[in-house]
Design a protein around this motif. Sequence first.
Motif, short mmCIF file in Angstrom:
data_model
loop_
_atom_site.label_atom_id
_atom_site.label_comp_id
_atom_site.label_asym_id
_atom_site.label_seq_id
_atom_site.Cartn_x
_atom_site.Cartn_y
_atom_site.Cartn_z
N ASN A 8 12.54 -8.85 1.15
CA ASN A 8 11.15 -8.47 1.43
C ASN A 8 11.00 -8.89 2.88
OD1 ASN A 8 9.59 -8.73 -1.71
ND2 ASN A 8 10.72 -7.29 -1.03
N ARG A 79 11.58 -1.55 7.29
CA ARG A 79 10.70 -1.59 6.11
C ARG A 79 9.92 -2.52 6.18
NH1 ARG A 79 13.18 -1.03 1.73
NH2 ARG A 79 11.51 -2.03 0.36
N ASP A 81 7.37 -4.59 3.26
CA ASP A 81 7.08 -4.85 1.76
C ASP A 81 5.82 -5.19 1.46
OD1 ASP A 81 9.93 -4.14 0.59
OD2 ASP A 81 10.23 -5.42 2.06
N MET A 125 5.07 2.24 3.64
CA MET A 125 5.24 1.75 2.24
C MET A 125 5.46 2.98 1.26
SD MET A 125 2.62 -1.38 1.89
CE MET A 125 3.03 -2.94 2.76
N GLN A 128 9.04 4.26 1.08
CA GLN A 128 9.90 3.47 0.35
C GLN A 128 10.11 3.57 -1.03
OE1 GLN A 128 8.84 -0.30 3.75
NE2 GLN A 128 8.31 -0.45 1.66
N GLY A 132 5.10 -0.91 -1.86
CA GLY A 132 4.49 -2.19 -1.38
C GLY A 132 3.09 -2.66 -1.89
N SER A 225 1.72 -10.33 -4.67
CA SER A 225 2.81 -9.47 -4.07
C SER A 225 4.08 -9.37 -4.85
CB SER A 225 2.97 -9.91 -2.85
OG SER A 225 1.89 -10.16 -2.02
#
Length: 258
Positions: A8, A79, A81, A125, A128, A132, A225
């Motif tokens: 992450n 990326r 996250d 996000m 992906q 996220g 998260s």
Amino acid sequence: MAPVAESNVVLVTGGAKGVGRGISECFLAHGATVIVCGRETPAELPAVAGRRAEFIACDVRDHAAVEALFATIAERHGRLDVLVNNAGGAPFALADKASPRFHEKIFALNLLAPLHLAQKANALMQQQAGGGSIVFIASISALRPSPGTAAYGAAKAAVLSLVQSLAVEWAPKVRLTAISPGPVLTEHADLHFGDAEGVAAVAATIPLGRLAEPRDIGEACVWLSSPAAAYASGTNLVLHGGGERPAFLAAASANKTS
């Protein structure tokens, strides 16, 4: 607590000092790659067990700087996250004495900048597979009177509304949550509470008998998260140690317990 995956990538705005540092250190401890941003390079970056946060210079109120920040993150890591919208704050200023320019700056830092950052994070996000999580650090000032920081309290109240709306707009790929801390013991506590005696006096008004530590806020960010909070979105987690004893209880002449 479900762990944050080691793969992450986490961005913590204002993540090198105060509450932000505590948040950064908690994510590092849970194995994440942590990026912090701020206007000035910190003397010491957050580090845990030999793992150190990355730093990218960025004034979160500057749209071009924010664009560059996310472009760098995409280039380096491909990326994002988790975004923790932590940067914010306000000096003490009575509302009838503060200038319009002052109030504009407070809203720019505490509402408009987090919104812009969230927009950029969401754009990454949504691409992906795993989406996220975006966590806004709000404040107990959003939920009670905030004399001396009225514009700040109003901006944070707007943040709570924003979180609810974005949670609907950006679902199901991106989860939006908020945390509203009460008083927190940081290296700048004296600016808000005075000397050690002032800090102790404030702590005595809190049912749990102490101010929050930055780590208390950090662990809550990690949890919100993580997969353990997979169904949390559009919600506000209040972390105030039990709140404040109502002032009328001390003023009233009835029902005294001592």
